[in-house]
Design an enzyme around this catalytic site. Structure first.
Site, PDB file in Angstrom:
ATOM      1  N   CYS A  49       9.119   7.881   9.707  1.00  0.00           N
ATOM      2  CA  CYS A  49       8.670   9.274   9.603  1.00  0.00           C
ATOM      3  C   CYS A  49       7.922   9.667  10.870  1.00  0.00           C
ATOM      4  O   CYS A  49       7.060   8.930  11.342  1.00  0.00           O
ATOM      5  CB  CYS A  49       7.760   9.433   8.387  1.00  0.00           C
ATOM      6  SG  CYS A  49       6.901  11.006   8.352  1.00  0.00           S
ATOM      7  N   CYS A  93      -0.375  12.279   9.187  1.00  0.00           N
ATOM      8  CA  CYS A  93      -0.384  12.655   7.773  1.00  0.00           C
ATOM      9  C   CYS A  93      -1.172  11.632   6.964  1.00  0.00           C
ATOM     10  O   CYS A  93      -1.137  10.450   7.224  1.00  0.00           O
ATOM     11  CB  CYS A  93       1.063  12.746   7.297  1.00  0.00           C
ATOM     12  SG  CYS A  93       1.283  12.738   5.531  1.00  0.00           S
ATOM     13  N   CYS A 138       9.469  14.789   3.659  1.00  0.00           N
ATOM     14  CA  CYS A 138       8.675  13.584   3.466  1.00  0.00           C
ATOM     15  C   CYS A 138       9.600  12.477   2.976  1.00  0.00           C
ATOM     16  O   CYS A 138      10.337  12.665   2.014  1.00  0.00           O
ATOM     17  CB  CYS A 138       7.578  13.843   2.440  1.00  0.00           C
ATOM     18  SG  CYS A 138       6.828  12.328   1.819  1.00  0.00           S
ATOM     19  N   TYR A 142      -5.639   4.396 -23.055  1.00  0.00           N
ATOM     20  CA  TYR A 142      -5.359   5.176 -21.834  1.00  0.00           C
ATOM     21  C   TYR A 142      -3.849   5.449 -21.775  1.00  0.00           C
ATOM     22  O   TYR A 142      -3.188   5.123 -20.799  1.00  0.00           O
ATOM     23  CB  TYR A 142      -5.800   4.445 -20.563  1.00  0.00           C
ATOM     24  CG  TYR A 142      -7.191   3.868 -20.623  1.00  0.00           C
ATOM     25  CD1 TYR A 142      -8.288   4.602 -20.190  1.00  0.00           C
ATOM     26  CD2 TYR A 142      -7.412   2.594 -21.136  1.00  0.00           C
ATOM     27  CE1 TYR A 142      -9.570   4.083 -20.244  1.00  0.00           C
ATOM     28  CE2 TYR A 142      -8.690   2.060 -21.201  1.00  0.00           C
ATOM     29  CZ  TYR A 142      -9.766   2.805 -20.755  1.00  0.00           C
ATOM     30  OH  TYR A 142     -11.022   2.264 -20.812  1.00  0.00           O
ATOM     31  N   GLU A 166      -6.045   8.465 -25.725  1.00  0.00           N
ATOM     32  CA  GLU A 166      -6.029   9.116 -24.406  1.00  0.00           C
ATOM     33  C   GLU A 166      -7.046  10.252 -24.411  1.00  0.00           C
ATOM     34  O   GLU A 166      -7.193  10.961 -25.400  1.00  0.00           O
ATOM     35  CB  GLU A 166      -4.592   9.612 -24.141  1.00  0.00           C
ATOM     36  CG  GLU A 166      -4.428  10.730 -23.139  1.00  0.00           C
ATOM     37  CD  GLU A 166      -4.814  10.356 -21.724  1.00  0.00           C
ATOM     38  OE1 GLU A 166      -4.455   9.266 -21.250  1.00  0.00           O
ATOM     39  OE2 GLU A 166      -5.492  11.179 -21.085  1.00  0.00           O
ATOM     40  N   ASP A 199      -4.376   0.611 -19.789  1.00  0.00           N
ATOM     41  CA  ASP A 199      -3.887   1.094 -18.481  1.00  0.00           C
ATOM     42  C   ASP A 199      -4.872   2.136 -17.957  1.00  0.00           C
ATOM     43  O   ASP A 199      -4.550   3.322 -17.873  1.00  0.00           O
ATOM     44  CB  ASP A 199      -2.480   1.694 -18.658  1.00  0.00           C
ATOM     45  CG  ASP A 199      -1.871   2.148 -17.341  1.00  0.00           C
ATOM     46  OD1 ASP A 199      -2.455   1.861 -16.275  1.00  0.00           O
ATOM     47  OD2 ASP A 199      -0.811   2.801 -17.375  1.00  0.00           O
ATOM     48  N   CYS A 244      -4.323  -0.038 -11.788  1.00  0.00           N
ATOM     49  CA  CYS A 244      -3.961   0.535 -10.484  1.00  0.00           C
ATOM     50  C   CYS A 244      -5.034   0.233  -9.445  1.00  0.00           C
ATOM     51  O   CYS A 244      -5.012   0.792  -8.355  1.00  0.00           O
ATOM     52  CB  CYS A 244      -3.711   2.035 -10.610  1.00  0.00           C
ATOM     53  SG  CYS A 244      -5.102   2.919 -11.309  1.00  0.00           S
TER      54      CYS A 244
HETATM   55  N1  SAH Z   1      -0.376   4.642 -19.566  1.00  0.00           N
HETATM   56  C1  SAH Z   1      -0.040   5.929 -19.023  1.00  0.00           C
HETATM   57  C2  SAH Z   1      -1.185   6.609 -18.265  1.00  0.00           C
HETATM   58  C3  SAH Z   1      -1.991   5.761 -17.341  1.00  0.00           C
HETATM   59  S1  SAH Z   1      -3.050   6.664 -16.257  1.00  0.00           S
HETATM   60  C4  SAH Z   1       1.196   5.833 -18.165  1.00  0.00           C
HETATM   61  O1  SAH Z   1       1.604   4.747 -17.761  1.00  0.00           O
HETATM   62  O2  SAH Z   1       1.798   6.855 -17.885  1.00  0.00           O
HETATM   63  C5  SAH Z   1      -4.601   6.551 -17.039  1.00  0.00           C
HETATM   64  C6  SAH Z   1      -4.792   7.530 -18.181  1.00  0.00           C
HETATM   65  O3  SAH Z   1      -6.105   7.321 -18.706  1.00  0.00           O
HETATM   66  C7  SAH Z   1      -4.744   8.994 -17.787  1.00  0.00           C
HETATM   67  O4  SAH Z   1      -3.799   9.621 -18.622  1.00  0.00           O
HETATM   68  C8  SAH Z   1      -6.159   9.525 -18.062  1.00  0.00           C
HETATM   69  O5  SAH Z   1      -6.184  10.844 -18.535  1.00  0.00           O
HETATM   70  C9  SAH Z   1      -6.644   8.573 -19.117  1.00  0.00           C
HETATM   71  N2  SAH Z   1      -8.104   8.377 -19.230  1.00  0.00           N
HETATM   72  C10 SAH Z   1      -9.058   8.444 -18.277  1.00  0.00           C
HETATM   73  N3  SAH Z   1     -10.252   8.095 -18.754  1.00  0.00           N
HETATM   74  C11 SAH Z   1     -10.078   7.788 -20.069  1.00  0.00           C
HETATM   75  C12 SAH Z   1     -10.952   7.337 -21.110  1.00  0.00           C
HETATM   76  N4  SAH Z   1     -12.241   7.145 -20.890  1.00  0.00           N
HETATM   77  N5  SAH Z   1     -10.426   7.096 -22.328  1.00  0.00           N
HETATM   78  C13 SAH Z   1      -9.093   7.288 -22.560  1.00  0.00           C
HETATM   79  N6  SAH Z   1      -8.229   7.722 -21.608  1.00  0.00           N
HETATM   80  C14 SAH Z   1      -8.703   7.966 -20.384  1.00  0.00           C
END
Ligand code: SAH
Length: 475
Positions: free
Chosen positions: A71, A77, A163, A315, A336, A400, A427
């Site tokens: 790129c 960027c 991009c 999550y 969530e 997650d 992550c």
């Molecule tokens: N497992 C899903 C999302 C993961 S991202 C996937 O793979 O698509 C993390 C997620 O946690 C987000 O959707 C965010 O809104 C949520 N989140 C953030 N803080 C949180 C909390 N304290 N309790 C529950 N969910 C939460």
């Protein structure tokens, strides 16, 4: 040593922002633009007690891992940090990062880490993987409309037509939106004066469905000649949804509260494996669908389901992992924080005809303890009477969390629920290591850890870890 001193430096590592790191006379130096394996002449720009910052004065011996980034704006960027490193080395770097965090923050030994680490899962082609792109709209010095990406640590827009992390159709869409702006008189938003209309163009592309959504984010509830914008975009193959999102606030948050459909559907549909998802402009949806399928596959593999299990998915976002697991489990409970995501999750469960997944809106660190410690009424309210018993002691808990990891109140309740396995999708390797330390101290031993490269050419790395409950030794 003092500012502007020049000294030879070998770069041995890279930091979280993609900067080179080297050691010299007991000091650690961070050098932007240098890569692991480079030998350089470094010029001191800033000194602290034990560390400092330096710039590249000259590359005396370039790293064998350096490549010409494909790129043309990769340096300016802020999107890619390590495009100038060959992909094999990128994967090695990311693996090292994970190992390092496990040892330094998690308190694991080198041998323990080697025993559980699986080979990193990379991409065959580490470009063109993103299913979502958000381009800021602005004006250059001559007053001409520009769209592209923000420069590193700034809000200056670097014009980017194509991009290489995104899909090729983005370029055509941006060109047409620009044309529309010229012909309709719709101007670009200016962050300083807070005047002007168009703030961002968000494009989503379903890799499996080939459906496209264009969302124009504007500082206003209406666009001039909306029909002209629709006219220009609607015949692009795959175009499914054209929406206008209104954001009139002085904020870095891209999307505002309200979205109005200008043409077509309110959502696009895409699938991961056998599971279909409806995605709206505001939904959280994993951005690299090719790697997401591998990541979820790994999570499913680690969950080791036979069809009789009760599983919590904390999550859960729009229920992506939950529904993936629900194919192989007796019951799945998703939690969530974002209510709209929970509404989407319920709709996605219905879309796939899955009746064994239920979803609860709230913070994981509040819902789980309230459920576990609360009285019968709380439990029934959360999950219904019949299900509540099995959910008290699930077989597997999947988490997650966002980058900051899990709250201790959440981890401690997870431990009390005594699932046989915990599957931790992360992550951020630093908070993963911190949470694994806590879990190990409370009886859960990591058995397998697999990095998955969801974000090639950036420093980010995703991980999935399987933990197993140790039976307490009888004394
Ligand atoms: N497992 C899903 C999302 C993961 S991202 C996937 O793979 O698509 C993390 C997620 O946690 C987000 O959707 C965010 O809104 C949520 N989140 C953030 N803080 C949180 C909390 N304290 N309790 C529950 N969910 C939460």
């Amino acid at each position: 040593m003092k500012k502007n001193d020049i000294f030879p430096l070998t770069i041995t590592d890279m930091g979280t922002a993609g900067e080179g790191i080297g050691h010299y006379e007991g000091m650690t130096f961070f050098v932007s633009g240098a890569v692991a394996g480079d030998t350089i002449l470094a010029g001191v720009t800033k000194l602290k007690k034990k560390y400092g910052y330096a710039r590249v004065v000259e590359i005396t011996n370039p790293s064998e891992f350096r490549i010409d980034p494909p790129c043309s704006v990769s340096k300016q960027c802020g999107g890619c940090q390590i495009q100038h490193l060959n992909y094999e080395k990128q994967l090695e770097l990311k693996t090292d990062k994970v190992r390092e965090n496990m040892i330094r923050i998690g308190g694991f030994t080198e041998e323990e880490v080697s025993e559980i680490m699986e080979p990193i899962i990379g991409m065959e082609n580490p470009f063109r993987y993103r299913n979502k792109a958000q381009f800021p709209v602005g004006c250059d010095k001559n007053g001409d409309v520009v769209m592209g990406f923000y420069a590193v640590r700034s809000h200056r827009i670097i014009p980017v037509n194509d991009c290489l992390l995104g899909v090729p159709v983005n370029e055509e869409i941006l060109k047409l939106v620009k044309e529309y702006m010229t012909e309709s008189g719709a101007d670009a938003y200016n962050e300083e004066t807070r005047k002007g209309l168009l703030r961002h163009v968000l494009i989503r592309y379903g890799f499996t469905s080939k459906q496209i959504m264009v969302c124009v984010i504007a500082n206003g509830k209406k666009l001039p000649k909306e029909e002209l914008l629709v006219e220009k975009l609607k015949d692009i193959p795959g175009m499914t949804s054209i929406v206008l999102n209104t954001n009139e606030k002085n904020t870095n948050v891209i999307l505002g509260e309200t979205t109005r459909t200008l043409w077509g559907e309110d959502t696009i549909t895409d699938s991961i494996g056998n599971v279909k998802f409806k995605i709206s402009a505001k939904s959280f949806y994993q951005v690299n669908p090719i790697q997401t399928e591998k990541l979820y596959g790994k999570a499913l593999d680690y969950a080791d389901l036979t069809g009789n299990e009760t599983v919590w998915d904390l999550y859960c976002g729009i229920g992506t992992i939950s529904l993936f697991l629900a194919q192989k489990a007796k019951a799945v409970y998703g939690v969530e924080i974002v209510p709209q995501a929970i509404a989407d999750a319920k709709e996605n469960a219905a879309l796939n005809g899955m009746e064994n997944a239920r979803f609860i809106a709230g913070k994981a660190e509040e819902v789980l303890p309230a459920f576990y410690n609360g009285d019968r009424a709380v439990k029934q309210e959360l999950l219904g009477a019949a299900a509540a018993e099995g959910a008290m002691h699930p077989d597997v808990i999947v988490v997650d969390p966002p980058r900051k990891g899990c709250d201790e109140a959440c981890l401690s309740t997870m431990v009390q629920m005594q699932p046989k396995n915990i599957v931790y999708v992360s992550c951020d390797p630093a908070t993963l290591a911190r949470d694994l330390k806590y879990l190990r101290e409370h009886g859960y031993v990591p058995e397998k850890l697999c990095p998955v490269d969801q974000f090639p050419n950036t420093m980010h790395i995703e991980n999935v870890c399987r933990l197993t409950r140790m039976e307490k030794e009888k004394s």
